[in-house]
Design a protein around this motif. Structure first.
Motif, PDB file in Angstrom:
ATOM      1  N   UNK A 107       0.836  -1.196   0.000  1.00 39.77           N
ATOM      2  CA  UNK A 107       0.000   0.000   0.000  1.00 39.77           C
ATOM      3  C   UNK A 107       0.870   1.245   0.000  1.00 39.77           C
ATOM      4  N   UNK A 108       0.458   2.219  -0.802  1.00 46.75           N
ATOM      5  CA  UNK A 108       1.141   3.505  -0.840  1.00 46.75           C
ATOM      6  C   UNK A 108       0.220   4.550  -1.431  1.00 46.75           C
ATOM      7  N   UNK A 109       0.501   5.789  -1.170  1.00 44.25           N
ATOM      8  CA  UNK A 109      -0.350   6.887  -1.631  1.00 44.25           C
ATOM      9  C   UNK A 109       0.002   7.355  -3.037  1.00 44.25           C
ATOM     10  N   UNK A 110       0.035   6.415  -3.966  1.00 43.89           N
ATOM     11  CA  UNK A 110       0.288   6.750  -5.361  1.00 43.89           C
ATOM     12  C   UNK A 110      -0.337   5.670  -6.235  1.00 43.89           C
ATOM     13  N   UNK A 111      -0.934   6.098  -7.350  1.00 45.58           N
ATOM     14  CA  UNK A 111      -1.449   5.164  -8.353  1.00 45.58           C
ATOM     15  C   UNK A 111      -0.241   4.683  -9.145  1.00 45.58           C
ATOM     16  N   UNK A 112       0.150   3.430  -8.959  1.00 47.54           N
ATOM     17  CA  UNK A 112       1.378   2.904  -9.555  1.00 47.54           C
ATOM     18  C   UNK A 112       1.168   2.635 -11.041  1.00 47.54           C
ATOM     19  N   UNK A 113       2.007   3.275 -11.844  1.00 49.79           N
ATOM     20  CA  UNK A 113       1.976   3.085 -13.289  1.00 49.79           C
ATOM     21  C   UNK A 113       3.371   3.305 -13.861  1.00 49.79           C
ATOM     22  N   UNK A 114       4.357   2.813 -13.136  1.00 50.48           N
ATOM     23  CA  UNK A 114       5.748   3.010 -13.491  1.00 50.48           C
ATOM     24  C   UNK A 114       6.478   1.673 -13.340  1.00 50.48           C
ATOM     25  N   UNK A 115       7.200   1.267 -14.377  1.00 50.87           N
ATOM     26  CA  UNK A 115       7.849  -0.046 -14.376  1.00 50.87           C
ATOM     27  C   UNK A 115       8.891  -0.191 -13.270  1.00 50.87           C
ATOM     28  N   UNK A 116       9.697   0.831 -13.030  1.00 56.07           N
ATOM     29  CA  UNK A 116      10.719   0.743 -11.987  1.00 56.07           C
ATOM     30  C   UNK A 116      10.079   0.654 -10.600  1.00 56.07           C
ATOM     31  N   UNK A 117       9.050   1.454 -10.382  1.00 58.46           N
ATOM     32  CA  UNK A 117       8.362   1.417  -9.092  1.00 58.46           C
ATOM     33  C   UNK A 117       7.688   0.063  -8.883  1.00 58.46           C
ATOM     34  N   UNK A 118       7.094  -0.455  -9.929  1.00 63.51           N
ATOM     35  CA  UNK A 118       6.436  -1.774  -9.887  1.00 63.51           C
ATOM     36  C   UNK A 118       7.437  -2.857  -9.477  1.00 63.51           C
ATOM     37  N   UNK A 119       8.636  -2.821 -10.068  1.00 63.38           N
ATOM     38  CA  UNK A 119       9.677  -3.799  -9.748  1.00 63.38           C
ATOM     39  C   UNK A 119      10.108  -3.671  -8.291  1.00 63.38           C
ATOM     40  N   UNK A 120      10.275  -2.442  -7.813  1.00 59.83           N
ATOM     41  CA  UNK A 120      10.667  -2.222  -6.417  1.00 59.83           C
ATOM     42  C   UNK A 120       9.599  -2.741  -5.458  1.00 59.83           C
ATOM     43  N   UNK A 121       8.343  -2.536  -5.788  1.00 60.15           N
ATOM     44  CA  UNK A 121       7.250  -2.999  -4.929  1.00 60.15           C
ATOM     45  C   UNK A 121       7.199  -4.523  -4.904  1.00 60.15           C
TER      46      UNK A 121
END
Length: 186
Positions: A107-121
């Motif tokens: 959970x985080x306060x951002x709508x995830x739509x980024x490949x790098x962020x997705x990988x980190x999560x």
């Protein structure tokens, strides 16, 4: 689930669109809105169980990653946007789906739509991502209320995902949640 001791919760009114005839709480999007609205409701009346229904993004690339057509019960929640270590929260409600239909959500306060962020999560051990579940789990733990969270993936939380896409998909996902609720929870 029509008893007064169970509270049905959604983050966004569009996720609840197929539930117009069923009493429910819409908390608003994000951890702060989720926490404040749920805590206020739990302080107002006795509730033994909170059931959260909603959508989530898929962050796993594993061969057995969550399907966009299945509903998953959340077995654990982590935060992905908090720089200090925070505990993994495990909802205290009864598991009703088999292990293959459970997921860890970040959970985080951002709508995830980024490949790098997705990988980190995904690196946090999460299969799914949303903006409220960690807050719901924290509030329910503090109030001593059982929590069950069921999510249907709406997108792959990657660079091709848009808010507009979610706006189109969410109504169909609400219908799928309604069918699940009628078959397994009502």
């Amino acid at each position: 689930m029509s008893d007064l001791t169970t509270l049905l919760v959604f983050a966004h009114c569009d996720e609840a669109s197929a539930f117009a005839d069923v009493p429910h709480l819409v908390t608003g999007v994000g951890k702060v809105n989720a926490a404040v609205a749920l805590a206020a409701e739990l302080a107002e009346r006795p509730v033994q169980r909170v059931v959260v229904l909603g959508t989530a993004g898929v962050v796993s690339d594993a061969p057995d990653r969550p399907s966009l057509d299945e509903i998953y019960q959340i077995g654990a929640a982590v935060q992905h946007d908090f720089s200090l270590p925070s505990p993994t929260l495990v909802p205290a409600g009864e598991a009703i789906l088999p292990a293959a239909a459970t997921a860890v959500i970040a959970t985080g306060d951002v709508f995830v739509q980024d490949d790098a962020q997705r990988t980190a999560i995904a690196g946090l051990g999460a299969n799914l991502v949303d903006m409220e579940t960690y807050a719901y789990a924290s509030v329910c733990a503090r109030f001593g209320v059982a929590l069950q969270v069921f999510k249907i993936p709406s997108d792959f939380a990657d660079s091709s995902t848009t808010g507009e896409e979610w706006d189109q998909i969410v109504f169909r996902k609400s219908e799928q949640l309604r069918e699940f609720w009628a078959a397994r929870l009502a």
